[in-house]
Design an enzyme around this catalytic site. Structure first.
Site, PDB file in Angstrom:
ATOM      1  N   CYS A 192      36.879  12.135  13.660  1.00 29.67           N
ATOM      2  CA  CYS A 192      37.950  12.593  12.757  1.00 29.67           C
ATOM      3  C   CYS A 192      37.501  13.748  11.860  1.00 29.67           C
ATOM      4  O   CYS A 192      38.340  14.372  11.198  1.00 29.67           O
ATOM      5  CB  CYS A 192      38.442  11.432  11.922  1.00 29.67           C
ATOM      6  SG  CYS A 192      38.723   9.958  12.903  1.00 29.67           S
TER       7      CYS A 192
ATOM      8  N   HIS B  49      41.814  13.507   5.896  1.00 31.07           N
ATOM      9  CA  HIS B  49      41.993  12.860   7.199  1.00 31.07           C
ATOM     10  C   HIS B  49      43.019  11.739   7.049  1.00 31.07           C
ATOM     11  O   HIS B  49      42.969  10.955   6.104  1.00 31.07           O
ATOM     12  CB  HIS B  49      40.649  12.311   7.683  1.00 31.07           C
ATOM     13  CG  HIS B  49      40.788  11.401   8.850  1.00 31.07           C
ATOM     14  ND1 HIS B  49      41.588  11.706   9.937  1.00 31.07           N
ATOM     15  CD2 HIS B  49      40.250  10.177   9.120  1.00 31.07           C
ATOM     16  CE1 HIS B  49      41.527  10.718  10.804  1.00 31.07           C
ATOM     17  NE2 HIS B  49      40.734   9.773  10.330  1.00 31.07           N
TER      18      HIS B  49
ATOM     19  N   ASN C 233      46.928   7.560  12.883  1.00 26.82           N
ATOM     20  CA  ASN C 233      45.637   8.248  12.818  1.00 26.82           C
ATOM     21  C   ASN C 233      45.418   8.989  14.139  1.00 26.82           C
ATOM     22  O   ASN C 233      45.247   8.358  15.184  1.00 26.82           O
ATOM     23  CB  ASN C 233      44.542   7.204  12.575  1.00 26.82           C
ATOM     24  CG  ASN C 233      43.161   7.811  12.503  1.00 26.82           C
ATOM     25  OD1 ASN C 233      42.941   8.956  12.866  1.00 26.82           O
ATOM     26  ND2 ASN C 233      42.202   7.022  12.038  1.00 26.82           N
TER      27      ASN C 233
HETATM   28  O1  UT7 Z   1      39.449   7.468  11.476  1.00 19.44           O
HETATM   29  C1  UT7 Z   1      38.733   6.341  11.067  1.00 19.44           C
HETATM   30  C2  UT7 Z   1      39.348   5.171  11.730  1.00 19.44           C
HETATM   31  N1  UT7 Z   1      39.365   3.933  11.108  1.00 19.44           N
HETATM   32  C3  UT7 Z   1      39.820   3.645   9.885  1.00 19.44           C
HETATM   33  O2  UT7 Z   1      40.138   4.472   9.085  1.00 19.44           O
HETATM   34  C4  UT7 Z   1      39.965   2.190   9.561  1.00 19.44           C
HETATM   35  C5  UT7 Z   1      39.659   1.864   8.142  1.00 19.44           C
HETATM   36  N2  UT7 Z   1      40.082   0.529   7.842  1.00 19.44           N
HETATM   37  C6  UT7 Z   1      41.369   0.209   7.598  1.00 19.44           C
HETATM   38  O3  UT7 Z   1      42.240   1.067   7.631  1.00 19.44           O
HETATM   39  C7  UT7 Z   1      41.691  -1.214   7.234  1.00 19.44           C
HETATM   40  O4  UT7 Z   1      40.494  -1.949   7.092  1.00 19.44           O
HETATM   41  C8  UT7 Z   1      42.614  -1.933   8.262  1.00 19.44           C
HETATM   42  C9  UT7 Z   1      44.009  -1.337   8.208  1.00 19.44           C
HETATM   43  C10 UT7 Z   1      42.046  -1.772   9.667  1.00 19.44           C
HETATM   44  C11 UT7 Z   1      42.720  -3.414   7.931  1.00 19.44           C
HETATM   45  O5  UT7 Z   1      43.209  -3.568   6.598  1.00 19.44           O
HETATM   46  P1  UT7 Z   1      42.476  -4.531   5.573  1.00 19.44           P
HETATM   47  O6  UT7 Z   1      43.269  -4.516   4.341  1.00 19.44           O
HETATM   48  O7  UT7 Z   1      41.035  -4.114   5.494  1.00 19.44           O
HETATM   49  O8  UT7 Z   1      42.638  -5.910   6.264  1.00 19.44           O
HETATM   50  P2  UT7 Z   1      41.503  -6.955   6.689  1.00 19.44           P
HETATM   51  O9  UT7 Z   1      40.717  -6.455   7.860  1.00 19.44           O
HETATM   52  O10 UT7 Z   1      40.777  -7.396   5.455  1.00 19.44           O
HETATM   53  O11 UT7 Z   1      42.383  -8.151   7.171  1.00 19.44           O
HETATM   54  C12 UT7 Z   1      43.176  -8.934   6.276  1.00 19.44           C
HETATM   55  C13 UT7 Z   1      43.948  -9.934   7.102  1.00 19.44           C
HETATM   56  C14 UT7 Z   1      43.059 -10.707   8.071  1.00 19.44           C
HETATM   57  O12 UT7 Z   1      43.545 -12.020   8.143  1.00 19.44           O
HETATM   58  P3  UT7 Z   1      42.813 -13.209   7.308  1.00 19.44           P
HETATM   59  O13 UT7 Z   1      41.404 -13.225   7.821  1.00 19.44           O
HETATM   60  O14 UT7 Z   1      42.921 -12.795   5.875  1.00 19.44           O
HETATM   61  O15 UT7 Z   1      43.627 -14.384   7.685  1.00 19.44           O
HETATM   62  C15 UT7 Z   1      43.305 -10.006   9.386  1.00 19.44           C
HETATM   63  O16 UT7 Z   1      43.096 -10.847  10.500  1.00 19.44           O
HETATM   64  O17 UT7 Z   1      44.915  -9.257   7.901  1.00 19.44           O
HETATM   65  C16 UT7 Z   1      44.761  -9.632   9.264  1.00 19.44           C
HETATM   66  N3  UT7 Z   1      45.160  -8.509  10.104  1.00 19.44           N
HETATM   67  C17 UT7 Z   1      46.424  -8.276  10.441  1.00 19.44           C
HETATM   68  N4  UT7 Z   1      47.561  -8.921  10.133  1.00 19.44           N
HETATM   69  C18 UT7 Z   1      48.712  -8.407  10.616  1.00 19.44           C
HETATM   70  C19 UT7 Z   1      44.377  -7.549  10.663  1.00 19.44           C
HETATM   71  N5  UT7 Z   1      45.131  -6.685  11.361  1.00 19.44           N
HETATM   72  C20 UT7 Z   1      46.412  -7.112  11.234  1.00 19.44           C
HETATM   73  C21 UT7 Z   1      47.642  -6.647  11.712  1.00 19.44           C
HETATM   74  N6  UT7 Z   1      48.763  -7.317  11.370  1.00 19.44           N
HETATM   75  N7  UT7 Z   1      47.762  -5.530  12.488  1.00 19.44           N
END
Ligand code: UT7
Length: 326
Positions: A120, A244, A274
């Site tokens: 990115c 980004h 993204n």
């Molecule tokens: O270009 C670089 C590319 N990558 C990035 O920029 C990614 C950077 N990271 C992020 O954008 C975020 O970490 C995410 C959007 C991927 C995830 O958001 P988060 O607020 O960090 O969520 P999390 O991973 O802490 O997950 C919270 C909860 C979890 O459930 P539990 O364990 O609390 O029960 C996940 O399993 O949300 C759950 N979860 C979802 N729920 C609904 C994870 N993905 C999803 C989803 N829909 N798509």
């Protein structure tokens, strides 16, 4: 991360952006589409990422050619006038040869062509390299950021499927008399973090989202500060920030730490998701066409990505501007 921002030396042969173009595939994939197939919801995706829809389809070369052709038309040049193509991509169409080879051929460009993979951060890496080649004597370079990430994303994995989209943005960078548009830049990488986001050849992306998020905010803040320090400017001097387009929460966290108000931010991720290497040029072009850049404005580009790579650049906008901006 050690400070590594660099100012473009006085007297270096400068360059400026004289045209731009974008390309997005026709197929729109909405949050509701994922809601229907995966254990997710429009509310979760919107609140956690800011993304509402993304585009899927096409090839990296096809999107690059469409964006590149538009950029060349705006710059008033043909392939015969362009010396070089740099294609920033993390999703090339072939392992061999470079996707840039097809782009060069279809646009009738005679000079060199290569792919650059800094994920990115790729568009900033490519833009800085283009300025370096122009300082060494080339006249005109097509810089493209293009991706077809939907091909390397497991559409059944809710951790990644909802985030990534396809698209391309391109600019023509042209030598000028006197100082050019690039004032300073910062590029870096910490390869010890490479496992945070990876896709093996022929496989899908896997990602430690939480850790990428945490690191992303830190490296964006540090890199933006390095570029601004090298330029001798502060946040108040910057008219537009083009970050980004990964996650609105990452953008907001980094930009509020840097002291940028929301009114200075360029965002398109609501509609594109993204798009990695394409995300900064897509957001930059959206801001340019929206009349948000005026002559001599300072524009800060800043990104991070797999690798983990990061990059930023300060531009003084001496390049082309659309009619809407006085
Ligand atoms: O270009 C670089 C590319 N990558 C990035 O920029 C990614 C950077 N990271 C992020 O954008 C975020 O970490 C995410 C959007 C991927 C995830 O958001 P988060 O607020 O960090 O969520 P999390 O991973 O802490 O997950 C919270 C909860 C979890 O459930 P539990 O364990 O609390 O029960 C996940 O399993 O949300 C759950 N979860 C979802 N729920 C609904 C994870 N993905 C999803 C989803 N829909 N798509």
């Amino acid at each position: 991360m050690s400070p590594s921002g660099a100012a473009v030396p006085p007297g270096a042969r400068g360059a400026t952006i004289t045209g731009w173009g974008t390309a997005l595939p026709d197929t729109v994939v909405t949050n509701a589409d994922y809601e229907a197939r995966l254990d997710t919801s429009d509310a979760w995706i919107t609140e956690r990422t800011g993304i509402k829809e993304r585009r899927h389809g096409g090839t990296t070369a096809g999107l690059s050619v469409e964006a590149g052709r538009a950029a060349m038309a705006m710059a008033g040049v043909t392939g015969a006038d362009v010396d070089f193509v740099i294609l920033a991509t993390t999703s090339p169409d072939y392992q061999v040869p470079a996707t840039a080879s097809q782009v060069q051929d279809e646009l009738g460009i005679q000079g060199g062509a290569y792919d650059l993979n800094a994920a990115c951060s790729g568009f900033m890496y490519a833009l800085v390299q283009a300025h370096g080649l122009i300082a060494m004597g080339l006249e005109r370079i097509l810089v493209v950021g293009a991706e077809t990430l939907s091909r390397i994303t497991d559409q059944d994995d809710r951790n990644t499927a909802i985030l990534f989209g396809d698209g391309a943005g391109a600019v023509v960078v042209e030598a000028v008399d006197g100082p050019g548009q690039l004032v300073s830049f910062d590029m870096g990488s910490d390869g010890s973090l490479r496992a945070l986001l990876e896709a093996p050849i022929g496989g899908y992306m896997t990602m430690n989202g939480k850790e990428v998020f945490r690191k992303a905010v830190t490296v964006m803040v540090d890199s933006a500060r390095n570029s601004m320090a090298a330029a001798g400017v502060g946040p108040d001097d910057i008219a537009l920030v083009v970050p980004h387009q990964a996650n609105i929460r990452i953008i907001d966290a980094a930009c509020s730490r840097l002291g940028f108000g929301a009114e200075k931010l360029a965002t398109v991720l609501q509609a594109t998701g993204n798009t990695s290497s394409a995300s900064v040029p897509l957001a930059l072009v959206d801001a340019l066409e929206g009349g948000r850049v005026r002559r001599d404005d300072l524009v800060l580009l800043v990104g991070f990505g797999a690798g983990m790579s990061w990059a930023s650049a300060v531009l003084r906008w001496t390049g082309h501007l659309p009619e809407v901006a006085p």
